[in-house]
Design an enzyme around this catalytic site. Structure first.
Site, mmCIF file in Angstrom:
data_model
loop_
_atom_site.group_PDB
_atom_site.id
_atom_site.type_symbol
_atom_site.label_atom_id
_atom_site.label_comp_id
_atom_site.label_asym_id
_atom_site.label_seq_id
_atom_site.Cartn_x
_atom_site.Cartn_y
_atom_site.Cartn_z
ATOM 1 N N LYS A 191 -0.459 15.215 -4.520
ATOM 2 C CA LYS A 191 -0.413 14.461 -3.199
ATOM 3 C C LYS A 191 0.586 13.447 -3.507
ATOM 4 O O LYS A 191 0.369 12.561 -4.358
ATOM 5 C CB LYS A 191 -1.886 13.718 -2.973
ATOM 6 N N CYS A 299 7.824 1.427 -14.488
ATOM 7 C CA CYS A 299 6.491 0.869 -15.033
ATOM 8 C C CYS A 299 6.707 0.308 -16.580
ATOM 9 O O CYS A 299 5.970 -0.626 -16.917
ATOM 10 C CB CYS A 299 5.376 1.815 -15.010
ATOM 11 N N GLU A 398 3.580 -8.338 -10.865
ATOM 12 C CA GLU A 398 4.418 -7.525 -10.948
ATOM 13 C C GLU A 398 5.442 -7.508 -9.841
ATOM 14 O O GLU A 398 4.986 -7.358 -8.776
ATOM 15 C CB GLU A 398 3.682 -6.029 -11.097
HETATM 16 P P1 NAD Z 1 1.044 2.663 -4.942
HETATM 17 O O1 NAD Z 1 -0.251 2.213 -5.804
HETATM 18 O O2 NAD Z 1 1.700 1.842 -3.480
HETATM 19 O O3 NAD Z 1 1.028 4.466 -4.692
HETATM 20 C C1 NAD Z 1 0.650 5.101 -5.373
HETATM 21 C C2 NAD Z 1 -0.267 6.485 -4.708
HETATM 22 O O4 NAD Z 1 -1.449 6.053 -4.028
HETATM 23 C C3 NAD Z 1 0.697 7.200 -3.467
HETATM 24 O O5 NAD Z 1 0.653 8.281 -3.605
HETATM 25 C C4 NAD Z 1 0.287 6.522 -2.209
HETATM 26 O O6 NAD Z 1 0.367 7.269 -1.119
HETATM 27 C C5 NAD Z 1 -1.133 6.252 -2.473
HETATM 28 N N1 NAD Z 1 -1.832 4.991 -1.971
HETATM 29 C C6 NAD Z 1 -1.095 3.867 -1.585
HETATM 30 N N2 NAD Z 1 -1.811 2.833 -0.944
HETATM 31 C C7 NAD Z 1 -3.255 3.518 -1.013
HETATM 32 C C8 NAD Z 1 -4.443 2.944 -0.793
HETATM 33 N N3 NAD Z 1 -4.747 1.869 -0.164
HETATM 34 N N4 NAD Z 1 -5.559 3.843 -0.944
HETATM 35 C C9 NAD Z 1 -5.310 5.228 -1.475
HETATM 36 N N5 NAD Z 1 -4.116 5.726 -1.781
HETATM 37 C C10 NAD Z 1 -3.151 4.763 -1.729
HETATM 38 O O7 NAD Z 1 2.328 2.690 -5.911
HETATM 39 P P2 NAD Z 1 3.917 2.844 -5.743
HETATM 40 O O8 NAD Z 1 4.217 1.651 -4.937
HETATM 41 O O9 NAD Z 1 4.124 4.166 -4.889
HETATM 42 O O10 NAD Z 1 4.279 2.795 -7.222
HETATM 43 C C11 NAD Z 1 4.783 1.786 -7.979
HETATM 44 C C12 NAD Z 1 3.567 1.127 -8.785
HETATM 45 O O11 NAD Z 1 3.274 2.271 -9.800
HETATM 46 C C13 NAD Z 1 3.937 -0.062 -9.793
HETATM 47 O O12 NAD Z 1 2.904 -0.700 -9.609
HETATM 48 C C14 NAD Z 1 4.336 0.564 -11.133
HETATM 49 O O13 NAD Z 1 4.032 -0.306 -12.078
HETATM 50 C C15 NAD Z 1 3.240 1.835 -11.066
HETATM 51 N N6 NAD Z 1 3.657 2.775 -12.138
HETATM 52 C C16 NAD Z 1 2.657 2.651 -13.148
HETATM 53 C C17 NAD Z 1 3.178 3.840 -14.104
HETATM 54 C C18 NAD Z 1 2.121 4.006 -15.308
HETATM 55 O O14 NAD Z 1 2.565 4.726 -16.351
HETATM 56 N N7 NAD Z 1 1.628 2.881 -15.594
HETATM 57 C C19 NAD Z 1 4.080 4.771 -13.902
HETATM 58 C C20 NAD Z 1 5.003 4.607 -12.657
HETATM 59 C C21 NAD Z 1 4.445 3.593 -11.702
#
Ligand code: NAD
Length: 505
Positions: A191, A299, A398
């Protein structure tokens, strides 16, 4: 101190997207989504509409999970050495399509072409490591644990695994998990982020081209509906998630509550510590790349630089020059050094956080809010906030944009205390020419990834990758041996063949 600086902008509206169709891949066939469109997508550099990601539904998720479940028995029975042949083919296809895939990532995500190619390289590296599964998946055994009795540990796949990914690395992050999951004999439902569905769609097309049996990899598009349906589905055995910390906590809690194995990588607020003896030119260059590369949406991007002692006298000025010298624009232009942030909403959020920093006592030496992009792109200029007070809430927020805060400490211990205080623990770095200071830092600092004169301490695919504290929920990290551990269950067999081997039974 310099005044407010401005950043150059190159406008170059271009796109490489050839399709706006977002389909699901279930049981080896492309199928149109049945849920309504939920999210309008636009090229972050131009504002050009790219399509609508469907919301995703429990019925679509169920169809994908059932298909993965049905494919599992035959797939797990295939010898590991045969399973990895599909990954060798995938590696060749990813190499062959590198330029096309990079342009696709840039079109939907905004990062520069060089950054897109870089993320692909790291993704391919994981495919390469997973090709070693016939060795990595070994168990172990001992003869004669008691007279005539042997004991054997084997690793077996779990079943259906869900992979849920964020927008900032549209191809690398699915590849942190998917190659290991299938090489160890599991089947997968991917997904991808609803904000960047096209790269994952293309990845799955290439996976299909390898001849992988139907149902081994399935793709469902959508947002939280699809995620929650995966978390609640009884046939999903494991969930790998990467995204923001609030969603990571939700996924970890809900997935674990139904007995699944869950690993969740969350958000970050990364610090680098600059000592007075650091090489000024390379330190500045490396920190600028970490803070402003991928428009700050990594990240592992540095968000706070802590200058120690006299580093305060040169670092703010040198990082400001580096920031204001960056060429910002459409990532498809090879001369662009920094692209836009993902959406206009994200740009507004970053603008507002810069404003909060200024209200809380920081000085914007380079202010990205002034950046005039023209057109409909979601650009924020590189920003340097100097002197954010330690108590400012922004110190723990962040930002996920090209914003670097510079704060000051009297000693390395004080700098490490700031890092320790952070609710996140993804990465930290130190810049110094002192081996003793570097050794102390790497030994004591409370983050999962540590750089010594490195700005983005991203582990290679054959090392584990995860943060600490609020940046990770779970036990086994991503990539390499940890991925093999995560995607397999250990089974121990205690074996006796009385007539042949044992005198006592
Ligand atoms: P996000 O949390 O908005 O989304 C991640 C996934 O969750 C997506 O597939 C999205 O469709 C889904 N999602 C979003 N809201 C949801 C909800 N309320 N309930 C269930 N699923 C939901 O993250 P993003 O904005 O796409 O990515 C950026 C974030 O990811 C930043 O916080 C970054 O630091 C983090 N990140 C962390 C790493 C790591 O290795 N720690 C790597 C890359 C990104």
């Amino acid at each position: 101190m310099p005044g407010v600086r401005r950043v150059r902008y190159i406008e170059l509206p271009m796109t490489t997207l050839t399709t706006t169709e977002i389909r699901n891949f279930i049981g080896g066939r492309w199928v149109p989504p049945t849920s309504d469109g939920a999210l309008e997508l636009a090229n972050p550099a131009t504002g050009e509409p790219l399509g609508r990601t469907p919301a995703g539904s429990a019925a679509e998720v169920d169809a994908a999970v059932q298909s993965a479940h049905a494919a599992f028995p035959a797939w797990r029975a295939m010898p590991a050495a045969d399973r990895v042949q599909f990954l060798f083919k995938l590696k060749a296809l990813l190499e062959e399509h590198l330029d096309e895939l990079a342009a696709l990532i840039t079109t939907e995500n905004g990062k520069t072409l060089g950054e897109s190619k870089g993320e692909l390289r790291r993704g391919i590296e994981n495919v390469e490591v997973a090709c070693g599964i016939p060795v990595l998946m070994h168990g172990y055994s001992l003869e004669d644990v008691a007279p005539g009795i042997d004991e054997i540990m084997v690793r077996q796949p779990l079943g259906v695994c869900a992979v849920i990914t964020p927008f900032n690395f549209p191809l690398m992050i699915p590849l942190w998990f998917l190659p290991y999951a299938i090489a160890t004999g599991n089947t997968v439902v991917l997904k991808p982020s609803d904000r960047v569905p096209f790269s994952a769609g293309r990845l799955v097309e290439l996976i299909h081209q390898t001849g992988l049996p139907a149902g081994v990899v399935n793709l469902v598009n959508g947002g939280r509906n699809a995620v929650d349906a995966l978390l609640d589905h009884a046939l999903v055995r494991a969930v790998s998630f990467v995204g923001s910390t609030p969603v990571a906590k939700h996924v970890y809690a809900r997935g674990s509550a139904s007995g699944k194995r869950v690993q969740c990588q969350g958000g970050a607020k990364n610090h680098v510590v600059v000592l007075p003896d650091a090489d000024q030119e390379t330190t500045t260059k490396i920190i600028a790349d970490s803070a402003f590369g991928c428009a700050g949406q990594r990240c592992l991007a540095v968000s706070v630089t802590v200058t120690v002692g006299e580093a305060k006298d040169w670092f703010p000025e040198s990082i400001s020059s580096a920031a204001s010298g960056l060429k910002v624009g459409n990532g498809l232009d090879p001369s662009t050094q920094m692209g836009p942030v993902i959406t206009r909403a994200s740009r507004e959020r970053v603008h507002s956080l810069i404003g909060q920093g200024a209200d809380q006592g920081a000085r914007a030496i380079v202010d990205g809010r002034d950046f005039q992009a023209g057109g409909e792109g979601s650009f924020v200029g590189p920003t340097v906030l100097d002197g954010l007070p330690a108590a400012s809430p922004l110190m723990e927020t962040e930002i996920f944009g090209p914003v670097l805060s510079v704060v000051h400490a009297a000693s390395v211990d004080e700098a490490m205390a700031m890092i320790d205080h952070s609710p996140y623990g993804n990465a930290s770095s130190i810049f110094t020419s002192s081996g003793a200071a570097a050794r102390k830092f790497r030994n004591l600092v409370s983050t999962g990834n540590v750089g010594i004169n490195i700005g983005v301490p991203a582990p290679m695919a054959y090392f584990p990758f995860s943060g600490w504290k609020g940046s990770f929920f779970g036990v086994m990290h991503a990539q390499g041996r940890d991925a093999v551990e995560f995607f397999t269950d250990k089974k121990v067999i205690v074996e006796r063949w009385p007539r042949e081997w044992s005198r006592k039974f």
